[in-house]
Design a protein around this motif. Sequence first.
Motif, mmCIF file in Angstrom:
data_model
loop_
_atom_site.group_PDB
_atom_site.id
_atom_site.type_symbol
_atom_site.label_atom_id
_atom_site.label_comp_id
_atom_site.label_asym_id
_atom_site.label_seq_id
_atom_site.Cartn_x
_atom_site.Cartn_y
_atom_site.Cartn_z
ATOM 1 N N THR A 1 0.775 -1.313 0.055
ATOM 2 C CA THR A 1 0.014 -0.087 -0.126
ATOM 3 C C THR A 1 0.893 1.476 -0.007
ATOM 4 N N GLY A 2 2.025 1.186 0.271
ATOM 5 C CA GLY A 2 2.865 2.434 0.231
ATOM 6 C C GLY A 2 2.847 2.946 1.916
ATOM 7 N N GLN A 3 2.011 2.577 2.667
ATOM 8 C CA GLN A 3 1.647 3.061 4.059
ATOM 9 C C GLN A 3 2.508 2.481 4.950
ATOM 10 N N ASP A 4 3.292 3.362 5.830
ATOM 11 C CA ASP A 4 3.821 3.007 7.026
ATOM 12 C C ASP A 4 2.967 2.782 8.171
ATOM 13 N N VAL A 5 3.094 1.595 8.944
ATOM 14 C CA VAL A 5 2.160 1.249 10.008
ATOM 15 C C VAL A 5 3.361 1.038 11.158
ATOM 16 N N THR A 6 2.841 1.384 12.139
ATOM 17 C CA THR A 6 3.511 1.313 13.642
ATOM 18 C C THR A 6 2.593 0.410 14.584
ATOM 19 N N ILE A 7 3.105 -0.617 15.075
ATOM 20 C CA ILE A 7 2.381 -1.554 15.929
ATOM 21 C C ILE A 7 2.966 -1.673 16.989
ATOM 22 N N LYS A 8 1.970 -1.199 17.990
ATOM 23 C CA LYS A 8 2.372 -1.084 19.653
ATOM 24 C C LYS A 8 1.712 -2.400 20.251
ATOM 25 N N GLN A 9 2.650 -2.779 21.229
ATOM 26 C CA GLN A 9 2.100 -4.139 22.035
ATOM 27 C C GLN A 9 1.575 -3.836 23.247
ATOM 28 N N SER A 10 0.662 -4.634 23.891
ATOM 29 C CA SER A 10 0.369 -4.484 25.221
ATOM 30 C C SER A 10 0.229 -5.719 25.756
ATOM 31 N N HIS A 11 0.964 -6.186 26.808
ATOM 32 C CA HIS A 11 0.740 -7.602 27.285
ATOM 33 C C HIS A 11 0.473 -7.686 28.709
ATOM 34 N N GLY A 12 -0.272 -8.903 29.383
ATOM 35 C CA GLY A 12 -0.631 -8.904 30.868
ATOM 36 C C GLY A 12 -1.529 -10.441 30.822
ATOM 37 N N GLY A 13 -1.771 -10.596 31.940
ATOM 38 C CA GLY A 13 -2.792 -11.566 31.997
ATOM 39 C C GLY A 13 -3.921 -11.485 31.031
ATOM 40 N N SER A 14 -4.463 -12.522 30.264
ATOM 41 C CA SER A 14 -5.461 -12.464 29.432
ATOM 42 C C SER A 14 -6.861 -11.663 29.870
ATOM 43 N N GLY A 15 -7.291 -12.046 31.023
ATOM 44 C CA GLY A 15 -8.432 -11.756 31.869
ATOM 45 C C GLY A 15 -8.326 -10.307 32.055
ATOM 46 N N LYS A 16 -7.104 -9.888 32.500
ATOM 47 C CA LYS A 16 -6.853 -8.572 32.944
ATOM 48 C C LYS A 16 -6.668 -7.661 31.785
ATOM 49 N N GLN A 17 -6.187 -8.149 30.608
ATOM 50 C CA GLN A 17 -6.184 -7.295 29.432
ATOM 51 C C GLN A 17 -7.452 -6.912 28.956
ATOM 52 N N ALA A 18 -8.523 -7.992 28.578
ATOM 53 C CA ALA A 18 -9.751 -7.857 28.261
ATOM 54 C C ALA A 18 -10.463 -6.730 29.181
ATOM 55 N N ARG A 19 -10.538 -6.769 30.603
ATOM 56 C CA ARG A 19 -10.828 -5.727 31.342
ATOM 57 C C ARG A 19 -10.309 -4.354 31.227
ATOM 58 N N SER A 20 -9.160 -4.129 30.666
ATOM 59 C CA SER A 20 -8.405 -3.063 30.039
ATOM 60 C C SER A 20 -9.167 -2.407 28.947
ATOM 61 N N VAL A 21 -9.138 -3.240 28.006
ATOM 62 C CA VAL A 21 -10.212 -2.905 26.814
ATOM 63 C C VAL A 21 -11.456 -2.293 27.009
ATOM 64 N N ILE A 22 -12.034 -3.063 28.071
ATOM 65 C CA ILE A 22 -13.535 -2.931 28.318
ATOM 66 C C ILE A 22 -13.419 -1.510 28.818
ATOM 67 N N ASP A 23 -12.701 -1.070 29.809
ATOM 68 C CA ASP A 23 -12.348 0.039 30.486
ATOM 69 C C ASP A 23 -11.536 1.498 29.848
ATOM 70 N N GLY A 24 -11.599 1.038 28.506
ATOM 71 C CA GLY A 24 -11.024 2.177 27.691
ATOM 72 C C GLY A 24 -9.609 2.040 26.847
ATOM 73 N N LEU A 25 -8.951 1.026 27.149
ATOM 74 C CA LEU A 25 -7.363 0.625 26.659
ATOM 75 C C LEU A 25 -7.896 0.781 24.930
ATOM 76 N N ASP A 26 -7.182 1.688 24.337
ATOM 77 C CA ASP A 26 -7.612 1.939 22.831
ATOM 78 C C ASP A 26 -7.122 0.836 21.867
ATOM 79 N N ALA A 27 -7.518 -0.446 21.977
ATOM 80 C CA ALA A 27 -7.100 -1.361 21.344
ATOM 81 C C ALA A 27 -7.523 -1.411 19.921
ATOM 82 N N ASP A 28 -6.871 -1.684 18.834
ATOM 83 C CA ASP A 28 -7.332 -1.908 17.441
ATOM 84 C C ASP A 28 -7.536 -3.251 17.403
ATOM 85 N N VAL A 29 -6.871 -4.331 17.697
ATOM 86 C CA VAL A 29 -7.071 -5.600 17.605
ATOM 87 C C VAL A 29 -6.757 -6.120 19.119
ATOM 88 N N VAL A 30 -7.339 -7.348 19.440
ATOM 89 C CA VAL A 30 -6.841 -8.229 20.676
ATOM 90 C C VAL A 30 -6.608 -9.677 20.208
#
Length: 344
Positions: free
Chosen positions: A66-95
Amino acid sequence: MNPRRHFINLSVAAALAGSGLLTSIGFAQTAAAPAPVTLLNVSYDPTRELYVEFNAAFQKYWKAKTGQDVTIKQSHGGSGKQARSVIDGLDADVVTLALAGDVDALAKNGQWIPADWQKRLPHNSAPYTSTIVLVVRQGNPKAIKDWDDLVKPGISVITPNPKTSGGARWNYLAAWEFAKRKFGSEAKAKEFVQALYKNVPVLDTGARGSSVTFAQRNQGDVFISWENEAHLLEKEFGSKVDVVYPSLSILAEPPVTVVDKNVDRKGTRAVAQAYLEYLYTDEGQDIAGKNFYRPISPKAQAKYSAKLPKINLFTIDQAFGGWAKADKEHFADGGSFDQIYLRR
């Protein structure tokens, strides 16, 4: 520079600017180069190494396509805790979480994704699988060969907290089903798992934390581990640990999905969708196998079969009627884990 040539260039530029052509050309050049985009992948504990390598491959692929530069940030932790973080507003594009139940929570709590999210990608949106194995000290001084060795007196077991860690839930259910098959009833399975947790000195919040506790802090005789994490430990601490495959384990299917509310608001749906689809390509599958995850493509399976041997596996649906039922019976407030652990 030749003064006359410089004057001519300036004159041409002035003429173009006056005609509006320079502005048009500049706009065309800008439009031809898409603006850079950033994705956030919210994942579970042991996928750090996998996605460092995968992200680099996807960035190269996407730039070429595509010619587009993409930067990918990673967030890691316990899976259940990570899901709760997204529900609480962590701005995930993908889980890319450890189990379907944690992703389901995004649909149930705020409708971040549709309820039928698993139908959007092949293999129930699980591009690779894994399982649960045992990691012991080099030479296996406590002669740990199977699940029933973990309940013996004097054996110290390292495993994370099922309330926060998806891997810990797979661990718990693998031990439960082993005991149910060996001893013949749910009641006996519960007694077995209770005895196992009496041998657990500390519950870390995620699998990587337990890995550090076992390998770097030298606590415990055995670590109940994701298969990929076990092989990473063997690779890094080869002179200190051995991997033991139990007689029975669970087929873990870590799923992935775009987070619809976020990608639609941010305008990142196309690249986020392509990012997950790339996990299913030959290169994505090869990277999964290289990082000790079990690929779903036959080609990659064959390539990594020596490192990821066939073992006796059961599925969550076969043994527990699916994640919704297992979660309610074992990990919800007042479920079997609470009953077992609170009685310690």
